[in-house]
Write a protein that holds these residues in place. Structure first.
Motif, PDB file in Angstrom:
ATOM      1  N   ASP A 104      44.523  52.544  27.032  1.00  0.00           N
ATOM      2  CA  ASP A 104      45.140  51.346  27.609  1.00  0.00           C
ATOM      3  C   ASP A 104      44.295  50.775  28.752  1.00  0.00           C
ATOM      4  OD1 ASP A 104      47.691  51.668  26.068  1.00  0.00           O
ATOM      5  OD2 ASP A 104      47.775  53.519  27.241  1.00  0.00           O
ATOM      6  N   ILE A 105      43.556  51.664  29.418  1.00  0.00           N
ATOM      7  CA  ILE A 105      42.783  51.273  30.600  1.00  0.00           C
ATOM      8  C   ILE A 105      41.421  51.955  30.561  1.00  0.00           C
ATOM      9  CG2 ILE A 105      42.682  51.356  33.129  1.00  0.00           C
ATOM     10  CD1 ILE A 105      45.784  51.592  33.097  1.00  0.00           C
ATOM     11  N   VAL A 106      40.374  51.204  30.809  1.00  0.00           N
ATOM     12  CA  VAL A 106      39.070  51.781  31.131  1.00  0.00           C
ATOM     13  C   VAL A 106      38.818  51.505  32.609  1.00  0.00           C
ATOM     14  CG1 VAL A 106      36.566  51.568  30.838  1.00  0.00           C
ATOM     15  CG2 VAL A 106      38.048  51.697  28.826  1.00  0.00           C
ATOM     16  N   HIS A 107      38.640  52.573  33.372  1.00  0.00           N
ATOM     17  CA  HIS A 107      38.476  52.495  34.828  1.00  0.00           C
ATOM     18  C   HIS A 107      37.078  53.020  35.137  1.00  0.00           C
ATOM     19  CE1 HIS A 107      40.543  53.303  38.991  1.00  0.00           C
ATOM     20  NE2 HIS A 107      39.296  52.869  39.130  1.00  0.00           N
ATOM     21  N   SER A 108      36.166  52.114  35.475  1.00  0.00           N
ATOM     22  CA  SER A 108      34.749  52.466  35.608  1.00  0.00           C
ATOM     23  C   SER A 108      34.331  52.622  37.065  1.00  0.00           C
ATOM     24  CB  SER A 108      33.886  51.402  34.922  1.00  0.00           C
ATOM     25  OG  SER A 108      32.524  51.735  35.009  1.00  0.00           O
ATOM     26  N   HIS A 109      33.613  53.738  37.334  1.00  0.00           N
ATOM     27  CA  HIS A 109      33.182  54.073  38.697  1.00  0.00           C
ATOM     28  C   HIS A 109      31.657  54.136  38.807  1.00  0.00           C
ATOM     29  CE1 HIS A 109      37.373  55.442  39.498  1.00  0.00           C
ATOM     30  NE2 HIS A 109      37.321  55.836  38.239  1.00  0.00           N
ATOM     31  N   VAL A 110      30.930  53.497  37.896  1.00  0.00           N
ATOM     32  CA  VAL A 110      29.475  53.654  37.845  1.00  0.00           C
ATOM     33  C   VAL A 110      28.753  52.433  38.415  1.00  0.00           C
ATOM     34  CG1 VAL A 110      29.376  55.402  36.059  1.00  0.00           C
ATOM     35  CG2 VAL A 110      29.579  53.014  35.394  1.00  0.00           C
ATOM     36  N   VAL A 128      43.140  46.593  29.664  1.00  0.00           N
ATOM     37  CA  VAL A 128      42.983  46.641  31.127  1.00  0.00           C
ATOM     38  C   VAL A 128      41.635  47.275  31.439  1.00  0.00           C
ATOM     39  CG1 VAL A 128      43.928  47.481  33.304  1.00  0.00           C
ATOM     40  CG2 VAL A 128      45.475  46.830  31.439  1.00  0.00           C
ATOM     41  N   ARG A 129      40.821  46.538  32.209  1.00  0.00           N
ATOM     42  CA  ARG A 129      39.444  46.976  32.480  1.00  0.00           C
ATOM     43  C   ARG A 129      39.192  46.867  33.987  1.00  0.00           C
ATOM     44  NH1 ARG A 129      39.963  43.530  28.472  1.00  0.00           N
ATOM     45  NH2 ARG A 129      39.189  41.776  29.723  1.00  0.00           N
ATOM     46  N   ILE A 130      38.943  48.018  34.621  1.00  0.00           N
ATOM     47  CA  ILE A 130      38.862  48.084  36.081  1.00  0.00           C
ATOM     48  C   ILE A 130      37.452  48.483  36.517  1.00  0.00           C
ATOM     49  CG2 ILE A 130      39.776  49.167  38.168  1.00  0.00           C
ATOM     50  CD1 ILE A 130      42.350  49.756  36.601  1.00  0.00           C
ATOM     51  N   ALA A 131      36.862  47.680  37.391  1.00  0.00           N
ATOM     52  CA  ALA A 131      35.608  48.032  38.056  1.00  0.00           C
ATOM     53  C   ALA A 131      35.945  48.547  39.450  1.00  0.00           C
ATOM     54  CB  ALA A 131      34.691  46.820  38.151  1.00  0.00           C
ATOM     55  N   TYR A 162      34.480  40.232  32.776  1.00  0.00           N
ATOM     56  CA  TYR A 162      35.195  41.158  31.903  1.00  0.00           C
ATOM     57  C   TYR A 162      36.133  42.119  32.628  1.00  0.00           C
ATOM     58  CZ  TYR A 162      32.186  39.383  28.253  1.00  0.00           C
ATOM     59  OH  TYR A 162      31.550  38.544  27.358  1.00  0.00           O
ATOM     60  N   ALA A 163      36.090  42.187  33.937  1.00  0.00           N
ATOM     61  CA  ALA A 163      37.048  43.020  34.658  1.00  0.00           C
ATOM     62  C   ALA A 163      38.377  42.289  34.760  1.00  0.00           C
ATOM     63  CB  ALA A 163      36.525  43.352  36.050  1.00  0.00           C
ATOM     64  N   THR A 164      39.442  42.953  34.364  1.00  0.00           N
ATOM     65  CA  THR A 164      40.772  42.392  34.590  1.00  0.00           C
ATOM     66  C   THR A 164      41.261  42.722  36.002  1.00  0.00           C
ATOM     67  OG1 THR A 164      41.864  44.355  33.671  1.00  0.00           O
ATOM     68  CG2 THR A 164      41.369  42.551  32.149  1.00  0.00           C
ATOM     69  N   LEU A 165      40.581  43.696  36.639  1.00  0.00           N
ATOM     70  CA  LEU A 165      40.942  44.105  37.992  1.00  0.00           C
ATOM     71  C   LEU A 165      39.726  44.769  38.634  1.00  0.00           C
ATOM     72  CD1 LEU A 165      43.507  44.316  39.904  1.00  0.00           C
ATOM     73  CD2 LEU A 165      43.667  46.679  39.136  1.00  0.00           C
ATOM     74  N   GLY A 166      39.578  44.587  39.948  1.00  0.00           N
ATOM     75  CA  GLY A 166      38.528  45.267  40.683  1.00  0.00           C
ATOM     76  C   GLY A 166      39.109  45.964  41.896  1.00  0.00           C
TER      77      GLY A 166
END
Length: 395
Positions: A104-110, A128-131, A162-166
């Motif tokens: 449901d969510i990809v939460h990226s920390h890179v 849901v895509r989080i940077a 492309y981030a839905t949230l940061g």
């Protein structure tokens, strides 16, 4: 037409996630004992794992220190290799999402590479895509060559698109990944990483802990926790400790961590005649106990930091802290304990600041520092609550 034929994708997600956990894929380099990974483990230990399923996509096949515990808590460690080869990495990433779906969510920390990660997640249909911005690399980025500048421009554009949230670990690091007008864009938010304060309430045997490392019970122990990489500025740290030792004969330095520059720093310690005054402890799982039982003052002359979560831990242990002025203001959680010094100052100036901070160490008790942090955004309970609100608002 049936009602279910007309509901939209988001409503379908809401229905499906009521019947199963919200599934989150965190993207990290590897589950090492760094600040980001340690915070993620705090989150994993404290989050409602019946409601949230956290897995970790990593850029290595090598075992990492947190792998076993993460798996024991129900998470998967999923290698996705070749980040330096975008087409191959993209193929691996999409295969993983197909194999382990649904997420449901990809939460990226890179960091900047999150732009490409979220672009791939969008292509794979992740809603849901989080940077997540954790580090202030702005000074280094400004000196980058042409190819690096093109990469930074492209990846920031991908994040914006492309981030839905940061999320950002401090106000200072928000502008590193997000657009300059981030404060007026509802997508970009501050989320302070929290610390589990429980271990800092434990009683420890200081004499026994120091004896483990061969450190005299009456030594003045300066401590540092961090990777042996350029960011942490170990070269300058050794210069500072050499100056401190001239003022305080019982000075001892305890270095906790590992990294590519460790052998170089070990050589510098020998060259400076400090071999008997410096202990290389390596990677340790018991940082709170070492802070409480072995260290008298925490020193962090980093070249840059996103926040410096280890400083929050040091303050939780009641340690006076001397650190560089590049560290975000938010890290000054317990103000009587902290002192910031400019990196433009000499090692001698830093040593004077350390001696002065040591003298003021009794200004606040450790019990009082814990009380301050308990009611701050750096309490892991607060951090997890805010993160779960971020996740749940989308479903």
């Amino acid at each position: 037409m049936h009602y279910t034929d007309s509901i939209n994708i988001k409503e379908q997600n809401q229905i499906s996630t009521k019947q199963r956990p919200i599934r989150i894929l965190h993207v990290v380099g590897g589950m090492n004992r760094g600040g980001v990974e340690t915070w993620l483990m705090h989150v994993l230990r404290n989050i409602d794992r019946d409601r949230f399923q956290m897995d970790f996509l990593v850029h290595t096949e090598k075992p990492c220190p947190y792998d076993d515990e993460a798996c024991a808590l129900g998470s998967k460690i999923i290698p996705c290799l070749s980040p330096s080869k975008p087409w191959l990495y993209g193929r691996n990433f999409k295969r993983i999402l197909r194999e382990y779906r649904p997420y449901d969510i990809v939460h990226s920390h890179v960091h900047h590479f999150s732009g490409y990660v979220l672009y791939l997640a969008k292509q794979a249909g992740v809603p849901v895509r989080i940077a997540h911005s954790h580090n202030d690399t702005s000074a280094i980025d400004a000196k980058a060559g042409l190819h690096r500048q093109l990469y930074l421009t492209l990846t920031k554009w991908l994040i914006d698109r492309y981030a839905t949230l940061g999320l950002a670990a401090s106000y200072k690091v928000a502008t590193v990944l997000f657009n300059r007008a981030w404060k007026t864009d509802w997508r970009w938010q501050i989320l302070y990483c929290g610390v589990d304060l429980t271990p800092f309430r434990e009683l420890v045997d200081s004499v026994a802990i120091r004896a483990e490392f061969g450190i005299p019970a009456d030594a003045f122990v300066v401590g540092h926790v961090g990777r042996f990489e350029e960011q942490k500025n170990h070269q300058f740290l050794i210069d500072i400790v050499a100056e401190i030792a001239q003022r305080e004969p019982k000075t001892h330095l305890l270095l906790i961590g590992d990294g590519s520059l460790r052998s170089e720093i070990q050589q510098k310690v020998i060259q400076n005649g400090l071999a008997n005054r410096v202990t290389f402890a390596g990677l340790r799982p018991d940082i709170p106990q070492l802070m409480l039982g072995a260290i008298d003052l925490f020193l962090l002359p980093s070249i840059y930091e996103g926040l410096g979560l280890v400083l929050i831990e040091a303050q939780a242990a009641g340690l006076p802290c001397v650190f560089s002025d590049v560290v975000p203001e938010e890290a000054n959680a317990v103000k009587p304990l902290v002192r910031q010094v400019s990196l433009s100052k000499s090692a001698s100036d830093w040593a004077e600041a350390v001696i002065s901070a040591r003298s003021a160490a009794s200004a606040i008790t450790q019990a009082d520092t814990l009380a301050v942090l308990e009611n701050s955004p750096f309490n892991i309970a607060v951090s997890v609550q805010k993160l779960t609100e971020v996740y749940e608002v989308k479903f």
